[in-house]
Design a protein around this motif. Structure first.
Motif, mmCIF file in Angstrom:
data_model
loop_
_atom_site.group_PDB
_atom_site.id
_atom_site.type_symbol
_atom_site.label_atom_id
_atom_site.label_comp_id
_atom_site.label_asym_id
_atom_site.label_seq_id
_atom_site.Cartn_x
_atom_site.Cartn_y
_atom_site.Cartn_z
ATOM 1 N N SER A 1 11.059 73.053 18.595
ATOM 2 C CA SER A 1 11.090 71.699 18.263
ATOM 3 C C SER A 1 12.313 71.212 18.123
ATOM 4 O O SER A 1 13.551 71.845 17.598
ATOM 5 N N GLU A 2 12.618 70.097 18.613
ATOM 6 C CA GLU A 2 13.879 69.143 18.553
ATOM 7 C C GLU A 2 14.597 69.486 16.944
ATOM 8 O O GLU A 2 13.486 69.558 16.195
ATOM 9 N N ALA A 3 15.767 69.587 16.748
ATOM 10 C CA ALA A 3 16.415 69.841 15.677
ATOM 11 C C ALA A 3 16.139 71.325 15.093
ATOM 12 O O ALA A 3 17.002 71.398 14.075
ATOM 13 N N ALA A 4 15.489 72.156 15.625
ATOM 14 C CA ALA A 4 15.438 73.457 15.183
ATOM 15 C C ALA A 4 16.602 74.078 15.342
ATOM 16 O O ALA A 4 17.359 73.721 16.461
ATOM 17 N N SER A 5 17.008 75.377 14.871
ATOM 18 C CA SER A 5 18.066 75.938 15.140
ATOM 19 C C SER A 5 17.601 77.150 16.154
ATOM 20 O O SER A 5 16.575 77.547 16.231
ATOM 21 N N LEU A 6 18.964 77.427 17.030
ATOM 22 C CA LEU A 6 18.592 78.395 18.085
ATOM 23 C C LEU A 6 19.551 79.648 18.196
ATOM 24 O O LEU A 6 20.690 79.364 17.711
ATOM 25 N N GLU A 7 18.976 80.703 18.361
ATOM 26 C CA GLU A 7 19.689 81.892 18.490
ATOM 27 C C GLU A 7 19.172 82.886 19.604
ATOM 28 O O GLU A 7 18.067 83.180 19.436
ATOM 29 N N LEU A 8 19.899 83.105 20.501
ATOM 30 C CA LEU A 8 19.428 83.868 21.580
ATOM 31 C C LEU A 8 20.313 85.325 21.714
ATOM 32 O O LEU A 8 21.321 84.952 21.690
ATOM 33 N N GLY A 9 19.519 86.223 21.719
ATOM 34 C CA GLY A 9 20.075 87.364 21.735
ATOM 35 C C GLY A 9 20.772 88.149 22.914
ATOM 36 O O GLY A 9 20.084 87.881 24.103
ATOM 37 N N CYS A 10 21.881 88.782 23.113
ATOM 38 C CA CYS A 10 22.329 89.481 24.308
ATOM 39 C C CYS A 10 23.256 90.563 23.694
ATOM 40 O O CYS A 10 24.137 90.625 22.902
ATOM 41 N N ASN A 11 22.759 91.778 24.351
ATOM 42 C CA ASN A 11 23.596 93.043 24.118
ATOM 43 C C ASN A 11 23.940 93.762 25.302
ATOM 44 O O ASN A 11 23.312 93.481 26.425
ATOM 45 N N TYR A 12 25.132 94.234 25.415
ATOM 46 C CA TYR A 12 25.426 94.812 26.754
ATOM 47 C C TYR A 12 25.958 96.146 26.678
ATOM 48 O O TYR A 12 26.096 96.710 25.486
ATOM 49 N N SER A 13 25.947 96.988 27.551
ATOM 50 C CA SER A 13 26.230 98.379 27.578
ATOM 51 C C SER A 13 27.637 98.638 28.824
ATOM 52 O O SER A 13 27.368 98.359 29.625
ATOM 53 N N TYR A 14 28.580 99.020 27.700
ATOM 54 C CA TYR A 14 29.789 98.964 28.679
ATOM 55 C C TYR A 14 30.957 99.479 27.653
ATOM 56 O O TYR A 14 31.060 99.019 26.404
ATOM 57 N N GLY A 15 31.550 100.716 27.979
ATOM 58 C CA GLY A 15 32.413 101.314 26.879
ATOM 59 C C GLY A 15 33.895 100.718 26.990
ATOM 60 O O GLY A 15 34.503 100.811 25.974
ATOM 61 N N GLY A 16 34.282 99.964 27.764
ATOM 62 C CA GLY A 16 35.430 99.489 27.943
ATOM 63 C C GLY A 16 35.796 98.074 27.472
ATOM 64 O O GLY A 16 34.797 97.400 26.880
ATOM 65 N N THR A 17 37.104 97.401 27.970
ATOM 66 C CA THR A 17 37.087 95.967 27.496
ATOM 67 C C THR A 17 36.302 95.225 28.530
ATOM 68 O O THR A 17 35.893 95.282 29.796
ATOM 69 N N VAL A 18 35.904 94.112 27.712
ATOM 70 C CA VAL A 18 34.821 93.336 28.637
ATOM 71 C C VAL A 18 35.203 91.726 28.242
ATOM 72 O O VAL A 18 35.709 91.700 27.196
ATOM 73 N N ASN A 19 34.626 91.024 29.106
ATOM 74 C CA ASN A 19 34.747 89.846 29.086
ATOM 75 C C ASN A 19 33.324 89.097 29.055
ATOM 76 O O ASN A 19 32.457 89.632 29.814
#
Lengths: 114, 114
Positions: free
Chosen positions: A14-32
């Motif tokens: 609903s409007e005004a609610a807080s949002l958090e979307l998860g993201c995980n990555y797999s990579y052992g080196g430097t990432v952007n």
């Protein structure tokens, strides 16, 4: 090879609610790391990006994301969503030796109810 | 300034046919990348070109090919179309193909194979 996981496929808030979307990555080196948004009928747009430095990055439209290296995570947050935030959100990563070629997660479709 | 442009916007083809999609990058951008976005999934990297040379190729069959012209525009060709090739094909341009250069996306070409 790089891979990106987005845990929530569909989120309804609903409007005004807080949002958090998860993201995980797999990579052992430097990432952007990137978050892109695709509003209905529009093209992919960059919300924010992390290359180095402060792990808390701020983007457009009040969005922010935190890079936690130990957890291989880059979660997207917004304190108070608006109806106009209804869109699909994609987390993406690039890093050597792949240059700026992006690996995307499967996306999270966000619907904000007025 | 004009963004990334793609043509055509929509295309309907029959199985076994061939298709050519076109992309014009942002002025001054020398790198073009192609992505395939199947409905309900995140974009998948197909090709990247820089200064008319192929710089990267994703996990796609040889039916997919591309090239970049002296004016940095690009074509994506797909031969022997399959039903599974139905997708939104996205073109992205950047100044160069290194990780710190942001990619800017076009509106895409919606390909339907019947």
């Amino acid at each position: 090879a790089q891979s990106v996981s987005q845990h929530n496929h569909h989120v309804i808030l609903s409007e005004a609610a807080s949002l958090e979307l998860g993201c995980n990555y797999s990579y052992g080196g430097t990432v952007n790391l990137f978050w892109y948004v695709q509003y209905p009928g529009q093209h992919l747009q960059l919300l924010l990006k992390y290359f180095s430095g402060d792990p808390l990055v701020k983007g457009i439209k009040g969005f922010e994301a935190e890079f936690i290296k130990s957890k291989f995570s880059f979660n997207l947050r917004k304190p108070s969503v608006q109806w106009s935030d209804t869109a699909e959100y994609f987390c993406a990563v690039n890093g050597p030796p792949a240059g700026n070629m992006l690996t995307f997660g499967g996306g999270t479709r966000l619907m904000v109810k007025p | 300034d004009a963004g990334v442009t793609q043509s055509p916007t929509h295309l309907i083809k029959t199985r076994g046919q061939h298709v050519t999609l076109r992309c014009s990058p942002i002025s001054g951008h020398k790198s073009v990348s192609w992505y395939q976005q199947v409905l309900g999934q995140g974009p998948q990297f197909i090709f990247q070109y820089y200064e008319k040379e192929e710089r990267g190729r994703g996990n796609f069959p040889d039916r997919f090919s591309a090239r970049q012209f002296p004016n940095y525009s690009s074509e994506l060709n797909v031969n022997a179309l399959l039903l599974g090739d139905s997708a939104l094909y996205l073109c992205a341009s950047s100044l160069a193909p290194t990780g710190s250069y942001e990619q800017y996306f076009g509106p895409g070409t919606r390909l339907t194979v019947t």
